[in-house]
Design a protein around this motif. Sequence first.
Motif, PDB file in Angstrom:
ATOM      1  N   ASP A   6     -29.137  88.361  49.686  1.00 13.84           N
ATOM      2  CA  ASP A   6     -30.071  88.693  48.602  1.00 13.84           C
ATOM      3  C   ASP A   6     -31.297  89.392  49.186  1.00 13.84           C
ATOM      4  O   ASP A   6     -31.821  88.975  50.222  1.00 13.84           O
ATOM      5  N   THR A   7     -31.733  90.433  48.491  1.00 15.26           N
ATOM      6  CA  THR A   7     -32.912  91.143  48.987  1.00 15.26           C
ATOM      7  C   THR A   7     -33.902  91.385  47.851  1.00 15.26           C
ATOM      8  O   THR A   7     -33.574  91.247  46.675  1.00 15.26           O
ATOM      9  N   ILE A   8     -35.107  91.749  48.245  1.00 12.34           N
ATOM     10  CA  ILE A   8     -36.168  92.070  47.297  1.00 12.34           C
ATOM     11  C   ILE A   8     -35.885  93.429  46.655  1.00 12.34           C
ATOM     12  O   ILE A   8     -35.495  94.373  47.341  1.00 12.34           O
ATOM     13  N   ALA A   9     -36.088  93.498  45.338  1.00 18.15           N
ATOM     14  CA  ALA A   9     -35.925  94.765  44.622  1.00 18.15           C
ATOM     15  C   ALA A   9     -37.258  95.151  43.997  1.00 18.15           C
ATOM     16  O   ALA A   9     -38.176  94.330  43.905  1.00 18.15           O
ATOM     17  N   GLN A  10     -37.365  96.392  43.550  1.00 17.07           N
ATOM     18  CA  GLN A  10     -38.605  96.866  42.933  1.00 17.07           C
ATOM     19  C   GLN A  10     -39.033  95.984  41.773  1.00 17.07           C
ATOM     20  O   GLN A  10     -40.218  95.756  41.558  1.00 17.07           O
ATOM     21  N   HIS A  12     -39.020  92.957  41.446  1.00 17.52           N
ATOM     22  CA  HIS A  12     -39.727  91.743  41.876  1.00 17.52           C
ATOM     23  C   HIS A  12     -41.230  91.962  42.014  1.00 17.52           C
ATOM     24  O   HIS A  12     -41.990  91.021  42.201  1.00 17.52           O
ATOM     25  N   GLY A  13     -41.657  93.208  41.933  1.00 20.78           N
ATOM     26  CA  GLY A  13     -43.098  93.482  41.988  1.00 20.78           C
ATOM     27  C   GLY A  13     -43.611  94.083  40.697  1.00 20.78           C
ATOM     28  O   GLY A  13     -44.721  94.616  40.666  1.00 20.78           O
ATOM     29  N   MET A  19     -40.245  89.127  38.478  1.00 21.94           N
ATOM     30  CA  MET A  19     -41.308  88.746  39.398  1.00 21.94           C
ATOM     31  C   MET A  19     -41.685  87.283  39.198  1.00 21.94           C
ATOM     32  O   MET A  19     -41.850  86.540  40.167  1.00 21.94           O
ATOM     33  N   LEU A  22     -39.117  85.100  40.791  1.00 22.15           N
ATOM     34  CA  LEU A  22     -39.246  85.099  42.259  1.00 22.15           C
ATOM     35  C   LEU A  22     -40.376  84.167  42.681  1.00 22.15           C
ATOM     36  O   LEU A  22     -40.231  83.333  43.574  1.00 22.15           O
TER      37      LEU A  22
ATOM     38  N   PHE B 106     -36.180  93.859  51.568  1.00 18.41           N
ATOM     39  CA  PHE B 106     -36.543  92.741  52.455  1.00 18.41           C
ATOM     40  C   PHE B 106     -35.646  91.546  52.122  1.00 18.41           C
ATOM     41  O   PHE B 106     -35.409  91.228  50.947  1.00 18.41           O
ATOM     42  N   VAL B 136     -44.331  95.099  45.426  1.00 22.10           N
ATOM     43  CA  VAL B 136     -43.174  95.634  46.145  1.00 22.10           C
ATOM     44  C   VAL B 136     -43.368  97.139  46.322  1.00 22.10           C
ATOM     45  O   VAL B 136     -43.739  97.830  45.373  1.00 22.10           O
TER      46      VAL B 136
END
Lengths: 337, 337
Positions: A6-10, A12-13, A19, A22, B106, B136
Amino acid sequence: MSTRGDTIAQKHGAGGPAMRALIEKVFVAGLGAAGAGLAAMDDGAVIPVGNRFLVLTTDSYVIKPPFFPGGDIGRLAICGTVNDLAMMGATEPLGLTCGVVLEAGFALADLERIRDSMRVACAEAGATIVTGDTKVMGQGELDGIVINTAGVGFAERAVPDSGLRLGDRIIVTGSIGDHGFAVMAARHRLQLEGGLLSDVAPLNGLVRAALAAGAVHAMKDPTRGGLASALHEMAGKSRVGVVLDEAALPVRPEVRAASELLGIDPLHVANEGKAVLGVAAEAAEPVVQALRGHPLGRQAAIIGTCVAERPGSVILETGFGRRLLAEPEGELLPRIC
Amino acid sequence: MSTRGDTIAQKHGAGGPAMRALIEKVFVAGLGAAGAGLAAMDDGAVIPVGNRFLVLTTDSYVIKPPFFPGGDIGRLAICGTVNDLAMMGATEPLGLTCGVVLEAGFALADLERIRDSMRVACAEAGATIVTGDTKVMGQGELDGIVINTAGVGFAERAVPDSGLRLGDRIIVTGSIGDHGFAVMAARHRLQLEGGLLSDVAPLNGLVRAALAAGAVHAMKDPTRGGLASALHEMAGKSRVGVVLDEAALPVRPEVRAASELLGIDPLHVANEGKAVLGVAAEAAEPVVQALRGHPLGRQAAIIGTCVAERPGSVILETGFGRRLLAEPEGELLPRIC
């Protein structure tokens, strides 16, 4: 919570549900007692000190491009944190911190321009940067500049974003969508008619006027995800429904035009100089009048009402009927602030 | 101040004279009244509130790699800000803020590992993260992760880094150079003998013990630029000279070995779990004993004396004579914290 890979995606911000999920799962749950104050997930934290409340807030700014019509990352970094303090009821900042991270090769003249707009924004807000930090990353390791500001101030009474009550009227302090459309136009070099300008401004003086005029139960600044996201969050935390009168929403003609051209609803677009307030019904008129008496609140309007039906939802009264306003995933555009 | 084409260089983030010049010229002078509190250029700011002092501090962390022997960027971000508060005399943090900026892509598992070490460091320090922010950036726009923390706490008495007096003894709370050499070894995959470990730790408990034991006139944590940089800054601001007894400096054998191999003086290398104190001569022995009674201060040592000659300079007493210790440009390695 993560599964391998699993990775951070746009998203999440982006300020929306992804967000919040998360933050809830990774930080609120995972920090345990070390993150006790995070559970409210408000714009800032409130720490009782004597018979007052110390409000503490932080934001990092990654906006692209750093210079945009109506402002730049420096003005944004001051106003954003002054506004988060104000939204919690702390309208006289005791002090701001400023952490600047720069990419090697960043032009000194640009840094000075950013510094100058920080100075102007501080003067408008009556705020002072009391301490700071500077870091440099190598060329290619950072896209230009990131600024973090934190702020601290006292509130006589904390105003949470979860305080909406049945019957409260919803007030917005002015036109919506200005910041997001201005940044979109700048980033994509859109030739839109008329001047789209970010509304980025410090709201603490305006909020002070509102608080003095009547009982404000809840406040939030509709930044990432726009007014739609802010109202969903307030309605959800307050367990009320919000009926929104579409015709009452202040939208500047330039924003209306850009919105129609791009097919993007101004309700979903970021603001950086607006607040949304929930006020007791009898206080709505005096609060709106007080707002309109301030240069940043000329277009303040009563735009909705809190109801018992569909708690957590935002219901749009379109004039042709009612429909549920979808909760956006967050801001459509990455790096809007 | 800039001439056309001037740009930011790595040395502007290295903690030394180039960084101080940048901050002085761009921020302290250029912000005017809006940056009034910056003039002291201390680790944090002190705001009088009633009969106490509210201390406010911030740091951004850009360390590379984010995981290193003895810690990671999460532990560093908590300890760094707890330590800056403690250096100003605020040893019981009221609350910390945490702004995380992530690169899209990330690994979530890495973020959780960082979060876990933030939790552990908070528990060690008795600190709480009360509010936060997540942004992000796109892939390629940021090298992994940047964390900013700010912190607030009350000090009964503010301890500046400019308070050294003639005759004061200089105390360091333990071995020097551990953090910098550990990160160097990790970054360059050096196969050095023995385990080089970062000393990253929250010092507020240790500082509390020192403050209770005797009159501490000045404190600083020797981070970027190491003990040499910290002592130059303290000596310069306090207008005293500092004579340092080289033989008294605590250096771990692993660090000594790495230092000789790489030709880098441990005096110039960053620490993240050490403090340097200036104390009244008669308080030196009780303060050292109090420090040694704490797990993080076992190797505390009196390493120098404040003198009238050569104010602003650090004089190294080598056993074979005296020489001026050069003021480093700052940390040798970029992104050490």
